[in-house]
Motif scaffolding. Structure first.
Motif, PDB file in Angstrom:
ATOM      1  N   PHE A 115       0.826  -1.211   0.000  1.00  0.00           N
ATOM      2  CA  PHE A 115       0.000   0.000   0.000  1.00  0.00           C
ATOM      3  C   PHE A 115       0.862   1.264   0.000  1.00  0.00           C
ATOM      4  O   PHE A 115       0.470   2.290  -0.532  1.00  0.00           O
ATOM      5  N   ILE A 116       2.015   1.172   0.638  1.00  0.00           N
ATOM      6  CA  ILE A 116       2.899   2.345   0.708  1.00  0.00           C
ATOM      7  C   ILE A 116       4.167   2.043  -0.070  1.00  0.00           C
ATOM      8  O   ILE A 116       4.810   1.025   0.112  1.00  0.00           O
ATOM      9  N   ARG A 117       4.485   2.964  -0.968  1.00  0.00           N
ATOM     10  CA  ARG A 117       5.583   2.753  -1.919  1.00  0.00           C
ATOM     11  C   ARG A 117       6.967   2.853  -1.308  1.00  0.00           C
ATOM     12  O   ARG A 117       7.874   2.205  -1.760  1.00  0.00           O
ATOM     13  N   ASN A 118       7.123   3.721  -0.323  1.00  0.00           N
ATOM     14  CA  ASN A 118       8.486   4.051   0.097  1.00  0.00           C
ATOM     15  C   ASN A 118       8.695   3.812   1.589  1.00  0.00           C
ATOM     16  O   ASN A 118       9.366   4.585   2.254  1.00  0.00           O
ATOM     17  N   ALA A 119       8.064   2.749   2.137  1.00  0.00           N
ATOM     18  CA  ALA A 119       8.304   2.411   3.543  1.00  0.00           C
ATOM     19  C   ALA A 119       8.378   0.896   3.676  1.00  0.00           C
ATOM     20  O   ALA A 119       7.737   0.169   2.913  1.00  0.00           O
ATOM     21  N   GLU A 120       9.189   0.437   4.637  1.00  0.00           N
ATOM     22  CA  GLU A 120       9.297  -0.995   4.912  1.00  0.00           C
ATOM     23  C   GLU A 120       8.020  -1.466   5.605  1.00  0.00           C
ATOM     24  O   GLU A 120       7.463  -0.751   6.441  1.00  0.00           O
TER      25      GLU A 120
ATOM     26  N   ILE B 128       0.184   4.255  -2.769  1.00  0.00           N
ATOM     27  CA  ILE B 128       0.289   3.913  -4.188  1.00  0.00           C
ATOM     28  C   ILE B 128      -0.666   4.741  -5.050  1.00  0.00           C
ATOM     29  O   ILE B 128      -0.489   4.839  -6.256  1.00  0.00           O
ATOM     30  N   PHE B 129      -1.677   5.372  -4.416  1.00  0.00           N
ATOM     31  CA  PHE B 129      -2.612   6.198  -5.199  1.00  0.00           C
ATOM     32  C   PHE B 129      -2.037   7.575  -5.526  1.00  0.00           C
ATOM     33  O   PHE B 129      -2.629   8.312  -6.307  1.00  0.00           O
ATOM     34  N   ASP B 130      -0.932   7.966  -4.874  1.00  0.00           N
ATOM     35  CA  ASP B 130      -0.335   9.278  -5.165  1.00  0.00           C
ATOM     36  C   ASP B 130       0.320   9.216  -6.542  1.00  0.00           C
ATOM     37  O   ASP B 130       1.338   8.538  -6.727  1.00  0.00           O
ATOM     38  N   MET B 131      -0.245   9.939  -7.511  1.00  0.00           N
ATOM     39  CA  MET B 131       0.229   9.786  -8.893  1.00  0.00           C
ATOM     40  C   MET B 131       1.624  10.371  -9.071  1.00  0.00           C
ATOM     41  O   MET B 131       2.444   9.822  -9.786  1.00  0.00           O
ATOM     42  N   ASP B 132       1.890  11.531  -8.459  1.00  0.00           N
ATOM     43  CA  ASP B 132       3.254  12.072  -8.416  1.00  0.00           C
ATOM     44  C   ASP B 132       3.660  12.073  -6.939  1.00  0.00           C
ATOM     45  O   ASP B 132       3.334  13.005  -6.202  1.00  0.00           O
ATOM     46  N   GLY B 133       4.338  10.996  -6.538  1.00  0.00           N
ATOM     47  CA  GLY B 133       4.598  10.771  -5.111  1.00  0.00           C
ATOM     48  C   GLY B 133       5.378  11.895  -4.453  1.00  0.00           C
ATOM     49  O   GLY B 133       5.058  12.311  -3.340  1.00  0.00           O
ATOM     50  N   ASP B 134       6.403  12.409  -5.147  1.00  0.00           N
ATOM     51  CA  ASP B 134       7.238  13.450  -4.532  1.00  0.00           C
ATOM     52  C   ASP B 134       6.457  14.750  -4.371  1.00  0.00           C
ATOM     53  O   ASP B 134       6.540  15.428  -3.352  1.00  0.00           O
ATOM     54  N   MET B 135       5.684  15.084  -5.400  1.00  0.00           N
ATOM     55  CA  MET B 135       4.892  16.315  -5.312  1.00  0.00           C
ATOM     56  C   MET B 135       3.812  16.174  -4.230  1.00  0.00           C
ATOM     57  O   MET B 135       3.559  17.097  -3.455  1.00  0.00           O
TER      58      MET B 135
ATOM     59  N   THR C  68      -5.169  14.811   0.539  1.00  0.00           N
ATOM     60  CA  THR C  68      -3.806  15.227   0.902  1.00  0.00           C
ATOM     61  C   THR C  68      -3.129  14.132   1.708  1.00  0.00           C
ATOM     62  O   THR C  68      -1.926  13.899   1.589  1.00  0.00           O
ATOM     63  N   THR C  69      -3.890  13.461   2.570  1.00  0.00           N
ATOM     64  CA  THR C  69      -3.405  12.220   3.170  1.00  0.00           C
ATOM     65  C   THR C  69      -4.472  11.162   2.948  1.00  0.00           C
ATOM     66  O   THR C  69      -5.652  11.470   2.841  1.00  0.00           O
ATOM     67  N   ASN C  70      -4.034   9.896   2.906  1.00  0.00           N
ATOM     68  CA  ASN C  70      -4.985   8.808   3.069  1.00  0.00           C
ATOM     69  C   ASN C  70      -5.119   8.608   4.591  1.00  0.00           C
ATOM     70  O   ASN C  70      -5.121   9.596   5.335  1.00  0.00           O
ATOM     71  N   HIS C  71      -5.253   7.422   5.106  1.00  0.00           N
ATOM     72  CA  HIS C  71      -5.546   7.233   6.537  1.00  0.00           C
ATOM     73  C   HIS C  71      -4.556   8.011   7.413  1.00  0.00           C
ATOM     74  O   HIS C  71      -3.339   7.819   7.285  1.00  0.00           O
ATOM     75  N   PRO C  72      -5.051   8.872   8.300  1.00  0.00           N
ATOM     76  CA  PRO C  72      -4.152   9.727   9.088  1.00  0.00           C
ATOM     77  C   PRO C  72      -3.168   8.958   9.974  1.00  0.00           C
ATOM     78  O   PRO C  72      -2.065   9.440  10.215  1.00  0.00           O
ATOM     79  N   ALA C  73      -3.551   7.765  10.452  1.00  0.00           N
ATOM     80  CA  ALA C  73      -2.639   7.010  11.326  1.00  0.00           C
ATOM     81  C   ALA C  73      -1.348   6.667  10.586  1.00  0.00           C
ATOM     82  O   ALA C  73      -0.295   6.487  11.203  1.00  0.00           O
ATOM     83  N   LEU C  74      -1.412   6.608   9.264  1.00  0.00           N
ATOM     84  CA  LEU C  74      -0.216   6.337   8.471  1.00  0.00           C
ATOM     85  C   LEU C  74       0.410   7.629   7.952  1.00  0.00           C
ATOM     86  O   LEU C  74       1.598   7.859   8.130  1.00  0.00           O
TER      87      LEU C  74
END
Ligand SMILES: [Zn+2]
Length: 309
Positions: free
Chosen positions: A52-57, A252-259, A236-242
């Motif tokens: 679900f998250i692209r850049n976290a373990e 993964i839904f963030d189309m331009d992840g860095d932006m 701007t965020t998906n689930h706030p706990a994350l």
């Protein structure tokens, strides 16, 4: 004590208005200044947490879930739209999944009606971005327009991207369905849809603010009335706990992840500094509260349920 059958028949309704295996209808009212806001829930979607998250373990993500006392293997993602009632003139911000979402979604219309509203009375629908969970409530699968008298207002940058045939042709196969869905929803009303620019007032009390990254035209809204101010944060965020806790993380839904990450950090920082009330489309219901600073990230502090509006 024994209640005579006749007395019981007089005092108890024949059937309870709330089914024993259901919650009460998912709507919640609050004020921004003298403006009446109603949060209307459209149920939830659930997905596996792995991937679900692209850049976290995965370990770190499950640590964040543990810290929030949430299940470790899947994430339950709520959907909450807003109704702004200006003396009976209704404006919606986003529309929910209609009949196109997961079986655990699609509660919007029942909740909207339970709040006393009529879809025919919706004057304006304002859209934050064109992902299906935000626009599918405009049109049922059989083509029916759900808000026949409403003017539909969309971000200009979002329209420019999703309605561009060259962009659709160039998109990876996995994204073509999203383009086709945008055309399914907006195609029949394409000539009537009104596009708005960032930093413009879209309806009285509601100003669009560019928050690009999640999608190319993703928009948040400042709702102001008198002293009252609410930042409608959309996705701007998906689930706030994350993602409030860890604004660097990219769903993964963030189309331009860095932006999307830069937008998220900027808006959360602003909300924390200015102590403004926020609403999130994907926060647990009623999906409104405040942002506090917490270590290297932030924390979402939900409002306390109040019987006083
Ligand atoms: Zn969404």
């Amino acid at each position: 004590m024994t209640i005579p059958a006749s007395a019981s028949a007089q005092t108890l309704p024949a059937t309870s208005p709330v089914e024993p295996d259901r919650q009460a209808p998912g709507f919640y009212r609050y004020k921004v200044g003298d403006l009446l806001i109603t949060a209307v829930n459209d149920g939830v979607g659930r997905r596996p947490i792995d991937g679900f998250i692209r850049n976290a373990e995965l370990d770190d993500v499950q640590g964040a879930l543990d810290a929030a006392f949430l299940p470790r293997d899947n994430i339950t993602i709520p959907f909450t739209t807003l109704v702004i009632d200006r003396g009976g003139k209704l404006t919606l911000i986003d529309t929910g999944n209609g009949d196109s979402g997961a079986p655990t979604s699609g509660l919007w219309m029942a909740n909207f009606r339970a709040a006393g509203f009529d879809p025919a009375a919706v004057e304006t629908v304002v859209i934050s971005h064109f992902h299906g969970d935000h626009i599918n409530g405009l049109r049922l699968k059989d083509g029916t327009a759900v808000f026949p008298s409403a003017e539909v207002l969309v971000p200009e940058a979002e329209w420019a991207f999703w309605m561009d045939d060259a962009k659709m042709a160039a998109a990876p196969d996995g994204m073509k369905g999203a383009f086709q869905n945008v055309r399914r929803v907006f195609g029949p009303i394409a000539g009537d849809v009104k596009q708005f620019k960032a930093d413009s007032e879209v309806v009285p009390n509601v100003t669009a603010v560019a928050a690009y990254g999640h999608t190319p035209g993703h928009t948040v809204f400042a709702v102001t009335a008198g002293e009252g101010r609410l930042m409608v944060m959309s996705d701007t965020t998906n689930h706030p706990a994350l993602f409030v806790r860890n604004p660097e993380w990219q769903a993964i839904f963030d189309m331009d992840g860095d932006m999307a990450r830069e937008t998220r950090k900027r808006l959360l920082d602003m909300a924390a500094s200015e102590k403004m009330q926020v609403a999130f489309y994907h926060a647990p219901f009623p999906a409104t509260g405040h942002i506090a600073r917490d270590g290297d990230g932030f924390a979402f502090v939900p409002v306390a349920w109040s019987p006083i509006i």
